[in-house]
Design an enzyme around this catalytic site. Structure first.
Site, PDB file in Angstrom:
ATOM      1  CE1 TYR A 156      -4.127  54.521 -18.862  1.00 19.21           C
ATOM      2  CE2 TYR A 156      -3.640  54.547 -16.712  1.00 19.21           C
ATOM      3  CZ  TYR A 156      -4.721  54.478 -17.498  1.00 19.21           C
ATOM      4  OH  TYR A 156      -5.810  54.058 -16.931  1.00 19.21           O
ATOM      5  CB  VAL A 198      -1.920  43.042  -8.814  1.00 20.74           C
ATOM      6  CG1 VAL A 198      -3.036  43.641  -8.142  1.00 20.74           C
ATOM      7  CG2 VAL A 198      -1.456  41.957  -7.506  1.00 20.74           C
ATOM      8  CG  ASN A 201      -0.647  38.843 -13.649  1.00 23.39           C
ATOM      9  OD1 ASN A 201      -1.260  38.903 -14.556  1.00 23.39           O
ATOM     10  ND2 ASN A 201       0.547  39.972 -13.430  1.00 23.39           N
ATOM     11  CG  PHE A 202      -1.647  37.799  -7.291  1.00 26.80           C
ATOM     12  CD1 PHE A 202      -0.381  37.634  -7.949  1.00 26.80           C
ATOM     13  CD2 PHE A 202      -1.774  38.574  -6.313  1.00 26.80           C
ATOM     14  CE1 PHE A 202       0.796  38.283  -7.548  1.00 26.80           C
ATOM     15  CE2 PHE A 202      -0.455  39.376  -5.696  1.00 26.80           C
ATOM     16  CZ  PHE A 202       0.567  39.387  -6.440  1.00 26.80           C
TER      17      PHE A 202
END
Length: 325
Positions: A156, A198, A201-202
Protein backbone atom coordinates in the site's frame (compact mmCIF):
# COMPACT_ATOMS: atom_id res chain seq x y z
CA UNK A 1 -29.87 17.44 -12.47
CA UNK A 2 -30.16 21.27 -12.17
CA UNK A 3 -33.32 22.99 -13.42
CA UNK A 4 -33.71 26.46 -14.87
CA UNK A 5 -36.37 28.95 -13.73
CA UNK A 6 -39.02 27.36 -15.96
CA UNK A 7 -38.42 23.99 -14.27
CA UNK A 8 -36.91 22.36 -17.35
CA UNK A 9 -33.85 20.18 -16.74
CA UNK A 10 -30.60 21.71 -17.94
CA UNK A 11 -27.52 19.85 -19.18
CA UNK A 12 -25.20 18.80 -16.38
CA UNK A 13 -22.13 20.96 -16.13
CA UNK A 14 -19.77 18.10 -15.29
CA UNK A 15 -19.48 14.39 -16.02
CA UNK A 16 -17.50 12.83 -13.19
CA UNK A 17 -16.00 9.36 -12.78
CA UNK A 18 -15.27 8.04 -9.30
CA UNK A 19 -13.10 4.92 -9.33
CA UNK A 20 -13.63 2.98 -6.14
CA UNK A 21 -16.96 4.77 -5.86
CA UNK A 22 -18.54 2.04 -3.73
CA UNK A 23 -15.91 2.43 -1.02
CA UNK A 24 -16.17 4.50 2.13
CA UNK A 25 -14.82 7.78 0.72
CA UNK A 26 -16.06 7.03 -2.79
CA UNK A 27 -19.69 6.62 -1.77
CA UNK A 28 -19.66 9.91 0.15
CA UNK A 29 -18.06 11.61 -2.84
CA UNK A 30 -20.70 10.20 -5.21
CA UNK A 31 -23.41 11.49 -2.87
CA UNK A 32 -21.92 14.99 -2.75
CA UNK A 33 -21.42 15.18 -6.52
CA UNK A 34 -24.98 14.03 -7.23
CA UNK A 35 -26.30 16.73 -4.90
CA UNK A 36 -24.33 19.26 -6.97
CA UNK A 37 -26.15 18.09 -10.10
CA UNK A 38 -23.28 16.18 -11.70
CA UNK A 39 -23.58 13.08 -13.85
CA UNK A 40 -21.68 10.51 -11.78
CA UNK A 41 -20.14 7.28 -13.08
CA UNK A 42 -19.07 4.88 -10.33
CA UNK A 43 -16.51 2.21 -11.20
CA UNK A 44 -15.85 -0.54 -8.65
CA UNK A 45 -15.16 -4.29 -8.58
CA UNK A 46 -16.52 -4.65 -5.02
CA UNK A 47 -13.43 -6.42 -3.71
CA UNK A 48 -13.61 -4.04 -0.74
CA UNK A 49 -16.46 -1.73 -1.79
CA UNK A 50 -20.03 -2.17 -0.54
CA UNK A 51 -23.34 -2.43 -2.37
CA UNK A 52 -24.95 -1.00 0.75
CA UNK A 53 -22.88 2.19 0.51
CA UNK A 54 -24.28 3.04 -2.94
CA UNK A 55 -27.74 1.45 -2.70
CA UNK A 56 -29.32 4.88 -2.19
CA UNK A 57 -28.02 6.08 -5.58
CA UNK A 58 -28.94 3.14 -7.82
CA UNK A 59 -32.26 4.63 -8.91
CA UNK A 60 -30.85 8.14 -9.34
CA UNK A 61 -31.14 9.21 -13.01
CA UNK A 62 -27.68 10.82 -13.00
CA UNK A 63 -25.84 7.86 -11.43
CA UNK A 64 -24.34 4.96 -13.36
CA UNK A 65 -22.62 1.96 -11.80
CA UNK A 66 -20.02 0.03 -13.78
CA UNK A 67 -18.70 -3.15 -12.16
CA UNK A 68 -15.13 -3.34 -13.38
CA UNK A 69 -11.62 -4.16 -12.13
CA UNK A 70 -9.46 -1.03 -12.25
CA UNK A 71 -6.46 -3.12 -13.30
CA UNK A 72 -8.21 -3.84 -16.62
CA UNK A 73 -8.31 -1.13 -19.30
CA UNK A 74 -11.48 0.98 -19.56
CA UNK A 75 -12.68 4.11 -21.33
CA UNK A 76 -15.43 6.45 -20.10
CA UNK A 77 -15.78 9.94 -21.58
CA UNK A 78 -15.84 12.33 -18.63
CA UNK A 79 -14.65 15.77 -17.55
CA UNK A 80 -13.17 14.79 -14.19
CA UNK A 81 -11.87 11.61 -12.55
CA UNK A 82 -11.52 11.06 -8.81
CA UNK A 83 -9.21 8.04 -8.64
CA UNK A 84 -9.95 6.35 -5.30
CA UNK A 85 -9.78 2.68 -6.32
CA UNK A 86 -7.54 0.71 -3.94
CA UNK A 87 -7.84 -1.41 -0.83
CA UNK A 88 -7.23 1.14 1.92
CA UNK A 89 -7.29 -0.60 5.31
CA UNK A 90 -4.57 -2.82 6.78
CA UNK A 91 -6.97 -5.77 7.00
CA UNK A 92 -7.66 -5.60 3.27
CA UNK A 93 -4.22 -4.85 1.88
CA UNK A 94 -2.43 -7.34 4.11
CA UNK A 95 -4.88 -9.99 2.88
CA UNK A 96 -4.50 -8.96 -0.78
CA UNK A 97 -1.04 -7.40 -1.18
CA UNK A 98 -0.58 -8.15 -4.89
CA UNK A 99 -4.08 -6.93 -5.72
CA UNK A 100 -3.34 -3.76 -3.73
CA UNK A 101 -0.13 -2.84 -5.55
CA UNK A 102 -1.70 -3.71 -8.93
CA UNK A 103 -4.65 -1.41 -8.15
CA UNK A 104 -2.26 1.43 -7.38
CA UNK A 105 0.15 0.89 -10.28
CA UNK A 106 -1.78 -0.73 -13.15
CA UNK A 107 -5.00 0.87 -11.96
CA UNK A 108 -3.45 4.33 -11.90
CA UNK A 109 -2.04 3.85 -15.42
CA UNK A 110 -5.51 2.87 -16.66
CA UNK A 111 -7.16 5.83 -14.94
CA UNK A 112 -4.49 8.19 -16.30
CA UNK A 113 -4.91 6.81 -19.82
CA UNK A 114 -8.64 7.45 -19.59
CA UNK A 115 -7.93 11.01 -18.43
CA UNK A 116 -5.43 11.46 -21.27
CA UNK A 117 -7.81 10.19 -23.95
CA UNK A 118 -10.82 12.14 -22.70
CA UNK A 119 -8.96 15.32 -21.74
CA UNK A 120 -10.24 15.01 -18.17
CA UNK A 121 -8.75 16.37 -14.98
CA UNK A 122 -7.77 13.57 -12.63
CA UNK A 123 -7.28 13.55 -8.86
CA UNK A 124 -5.35 10.85 -7.01
CA UNK A 125 -6.40 9.93 -3.50
CA UNK A 126 -2.94 9.32 -2.12
CA UNK A 127 -2.31 8.74 1.56
CA UNK A 128 -0.43 9.76 4.66
CA UNK A 129 1.09 6.26 4.48
CA UNK A 130 3.54 7.53 1.86
CA UNK A 131 5.36 9.11 4.83
CA UNK A 132 5.78 5.66 6.44
CA UNK A 133 6.87 5.74 10.09
CA UNK A 134 7.91 9.40 9.89
CA UNK A 135 11.12 10.84 11.25
CA UNK A 136 9.71 14.37 10.88
CA UNK A 137 6.72 15.61 12.84
CA UNK A 138 4.28 16.94 11.81
CA UNK A 139 4.52 15.77 8.20
CA UNK A 140 4.79 18.37 5.44
CA UNK A 141 4.36 17.74 1.74
CA UNK A 142 8.09 18.24 1.08
CA UNK A 143 9.02 15.37 3.44
CA UNK A 144 10.04 12.28 1.45
CA UNK A 145 9.10 9.78 4.14
CA UNK A 146 10.53 6.76 5.94
CA UNK A 147 9.02 3.69 4.29
CA UNK A 148 10.06 0.04 4.50
CA UNK A 149 9.93 -1.10 0.83
CA UNK A 150 9.67 -4.83 1.65
CA UNK A 151 7.46 -4.91 4.75
CA UNK A 152 3.85 -6.14 5.09
CA UNK A 153 2.49 -2.60 4.58
CA UNK A 154 4.67 -1.77 1.59
CA UNK A 155 2.13 -2.98 -0.99
CA UNK A 156 0.00 0.00 0.00
CA UNK A 157 2.69 2.51 1.04
CA UNK A 158 4.90 1.97 -2.00
CA UNK A 159 1.89 1.45 -4.27
CA UNK A 160 0.67 4.95 -3.46
CA UNK A 161 4.17 6.39 -3.79
CA UNK A 162 4.43 4.84 -7.25
CA UNK A 163 0.97 6.16 -8.13
CA UNK A 164 2.13 9.68 -7.27
CA UNK A 165 5.18 9.17 -9.52
CA UNK A 166 2.93 8.05 -12.37
CA UNK A 167 0.65 11.06 -11.98
CA UNK A 168 3.52 13.53 -12.18
CA UNK A 169 5.16 11.67 -15.06
CA UNK A 170 1.88 11.75 -17.02
CA UNK A 171 1.76 15.48 -16.41
CA UNK A 172 5.36 15.97 -17.57
CA UNK A 173 5.16 13.66 -20.60
CA UNK A 174 1.53 14.01 -21.74
CA UNK A 175 0.36 17.25 -20.06
CA UNK A 176 -2.43 15.42 -18.21
CA UNK A 177 -4.18 17.72 -15.72
CA UNK A 178 -3.49 16.15 -12.34
CA UNK A 179 -4.20 16.75 -8.65
CA UNK A 180 -2.72 14.76 -5.75
CA UNK A 181 -4.35 14.64 -2.30
CA UNK A 182 -2.56 12.98 0.62
CA UNK A 183 -5.38 11.75 2.83
CA UNK A 184 -4.84 11.22 6.55
CA UNK A 185 -7.10 9.00 8.69
CA UNK A 186 -10.76 9.67 7.93
CA UNK A 187 -13.88 8.32 9.62
CA UNK A 188 -17.66 8.53 9.44
CA UNK A 189 -20.83 6.66 8.42
CA UNK A 190 -20.54 3.87 5.83
CA UNK A 191 -17.22 2.64 7.13
CA UNK A 192 -17.27 -1.17 7.10
CA UNK A 193 -17.50 -2.76 10.51
CA UNK A 194 -14.73 -5.26 9.73
CA UNK A 195 -12.27 -3.03 7.90
CA UNK A 196 -9.73 -2.97 10.72
CA UNK A 197 -9.61 0.81 11.12
CA UNK A 198 -9.25 2.14 14.64
CA UNK A 199 -12.54 4.08 14.77
CA UNK A 200 -14.76 1.33 13.36
CA UNK A 201 -13.00 -1.32 15.48
CA UNK A 202 -13.42 0.61 18.71
CA UNK A 203 -17.02 1.67 18.10
CA UNK A 204 -18.21 -1.81 17.17
CA UNK A 205 -16.39 -3.38 20.12
CA UNK A 206 -17.76 -0.75 22.53
CA UNK A 207 -21.34 -1.15 21.29
CA UNK A 208 -21.04 -4.93 21.70
CA UNK A 209 -19.60 -4.45 25.21
CA UNK A 210 -16.45 -6.24 24.07
CA UNK A 211 -12.88 -5.32 25.06
CA UNK A 212 -11.33 -2.63 22.85
CA UNK A 213 -8.24 -4.05 21.16
CA UNK A 214 -5.36 -1.58 21.45
CA UNK A 215 -2.21 -2.45 19.51
CA UNK A 216 0.96 -1.31 21.25
CA UNK A 217 0.79 0.60 24.53
CA UNK A 218 -1.82 3.10 23.31
CA UNK A 219 0.57 6.06 23.16
CA UNK A 220 0.96 6.04 19.36
CA UNK A 221 -0.98 8.89 17.75
CA UNK A 222 -3.37 9.46 14.88
CA UNK A 223 -5.01 12.42 13.14
CA UNK A 224 -8.74 11.82 12.56
CA UNK A 225 -10.80 13.84 10.07
CA UNK A 226 -14.57 13.53 9.63
CA UNK A 227 -15.61 12.38 6.18
CA UNK A 228 -17.63 15.46 5.18
CA UNK A 229 -14.59 17.68 5.73
CA UNK A 230 -12.43 15.34 3.67
CA UNK A 231 -14.87 15.28 0.75
CA UNK A 232 -15.04 19.06 0.78
CA UNK A 233 -11.24 19.23 0.56
CA UNK A 234 -11.04 16.82 -2.38
CA UNK A 235 -13.64 18.81 -4.32
CA UNK A 236 -11.89 22.11 -3.63
CA UNK A 237 -8.60 20.65 -4.86
CA UNK A 238 -10.22 19.35 -8.06
CA UNK A 239 -11.57 22.83 -8.81
CA UNK A 240 -8.20 24.61 -8.59
CA UNK A 241 -6.34 26.00 -11.61
CA UNK A 242 -4.54 23.43 -13.76
CA UNK A 243 -1.18 24.79 -12.60
CA UNK A 244 -1.90 23.76 -9.01
CA UNK A 245 -1.19 20.03 -8.71
CA UNK A 246 -0.37 19.38 -5.08
CA UNK A 247 0.45 17.12 -3.38
CA UNK A 248 -1.67 18.53 -0.56
CA UNK A 249 -2.15 17.07 2.92
CA UNK A 250 -5.76 16.69 4.05
CA UNK A 251 -6.38 15.76 7.67
CA UNK A 252 -7.15 17.03 11.14
CA UNK A 253 -4.14 18.93 12.56
CA UNK A 254 -4.83 17.60 16.06
CA UNK A 255 -2.91 14.66 17.48
CA UNK A 256 -4.70 12.07 19.63
CA UNK A 257 -3.27 8.96 21.23
CA UNK A 258 -4.93 5.62 20.53
CA UNK A 259 -5.64 5.33 24.26
CA UNK A 260 -7.42 8.70 24.31
CA UNK A 261 -9.50 7.70 21.28
CA UNK A 262 -10.55 4.47 22.99
CA UNK A 263 -11.51 6.27 26.21
CA UNK A 264 -13.57 8.84 24.29
CA UNK A 265 -15.48 6.14 22.41
CA UNK A 266 -16.17 4.19 25.63
CA UNK A 267 -17.55 7.37 27.19
CA UNK A 268 -19.72 8.39 24.23
CA UNK A 269 -21.17 4.89 23.80
CA UNK A 270 -21.66 4.53 27.57
CA UNK A 271 -20.00 1.16 27.23
CA UNK A 272 -18.67 -1.01 30.01
CA UNK A 273 -15.81 -2.14 27.78
CA UNK A 274 -12.19 -1.99 28.85
CA UNK A 275 -9.01 -1.83 26.79
CA UNK A 276 -6.89 -4.91 26.10
CA UNK A 277 -3.39 -4.57 24.69
CA UNK A 278 -1.81 -6.53 21.84
CA UNK A 279 1.67 -6.27 20.24
CA UNK A 280 2.12 -3.43 17.76
CA UNK A 281 2.05 -4.73 14.15
CA UNK A 282 5.24 -4.52 12.10
CA UNK A 283 5.93 -1.07 10.57
CA UNK A 284 2.83 0.45 12.22
CA UNK A 285 3.52 4.23 12.38
CA UNK A 286 3.94 5.55 15.91
CA UNK A 287 3.04 9.17 15.17
CA UNK A 288 0.86 10.64 12.47
CA UNK A 289 -0.03 14.33 12.13
CA UNK A 290 -0.41 16.46 8.99
CA UNK A 291 0.93 19.93 8.49
CA UNK A 292 -2.04 21.47 6.62
CA UNK A 293 -0.51 24.90 6.05
CA UNK A 294 -0.70 24.47 2.26
CA UNK A 295 -4.38 23.43 2.35
CA UNK A 296 -5.23 26.40 4.59
CA UNK A 297 -3.32 29.01 2.59
CA UNK A 298 -3.85 27.81 -0.99
CA UNK A 299 -7.31 26.23 -0.69
CA UNK A 300 -8.77 27.94 2.40
CA UNK A 301 -9.56 24.45 3.71
CA UNK A 302 -9.41 23.10 7.23
CA UNK A 303 -11.63 20.69 9.17
CA UNK A 304 -14.75 22.15 10.80
CA UNK A 305 -16.47 19.09 12.34
CA UNK A 306 -15.39 18.48 15.93
CA UNK A 307 -14.15 15.04 16.93
CA UNK A 308 -17.02 14.63 19.40
CA UNK A 309 -19.67 15.55 16.83
CA UNK A 310 -18.14 13.31 14.18
CA UNK A 311 -17.94 10.39 16.60
CA UNK A 312 -21.57 10.82 17.68
CA UNK A 313 -22.75 10.61 14.07
CA UNK A 314 -20.52 7.61 13.39
CA UNK A 315 -21.65 5.83 16.55
CA UNK A 316 -25.30 6.35 15.57
CA UNK A 317 -24.58 4.82 12.17
CA UNK A 318 -22.98 1.72 13.70
CA UNK A 319 -25.81 1.36 16.22
CA UNK A 320 -28.16 1.02 13.27
CA UNK A 321 -25.84 -1.36 11.42
CA UNK A 322 -25.64 -3.67 14.44
CA UNK A 323 -29.40 -3.43 14.99
CA UNK A 324 -30.08 -4.45 11.37
CA UNK A 325 -27.51 -7.27 11.37
Amino acid sequence: MPRNQSGVKEACLRRVLVTGGAGFLGSHLCDSLLKEGCNVACLDNFSTGSQQAIARFLQHPDFKLTTHDITERFMIQVDEIFHLASPASPVHYRRRPVETIKANVSGSINALETARESGAKILLSSTSEIYGDPLEHPQREDYWGNVNPIGPRSCYDEGKRCAETLFFDYRREYDVKIKVARIFNTYGPFMKADDGRVISNFIVQALKQEPLTVYGDGTQTRSLCFVSDMIKGLKILMNTEDSFTGPVNFGDPFERTIGEIAETIIRLTQSKSRMVFQPLPEDDPRRRLPDITLAKTALQWEPTVSFADGLKETIQYFRQVLKDA
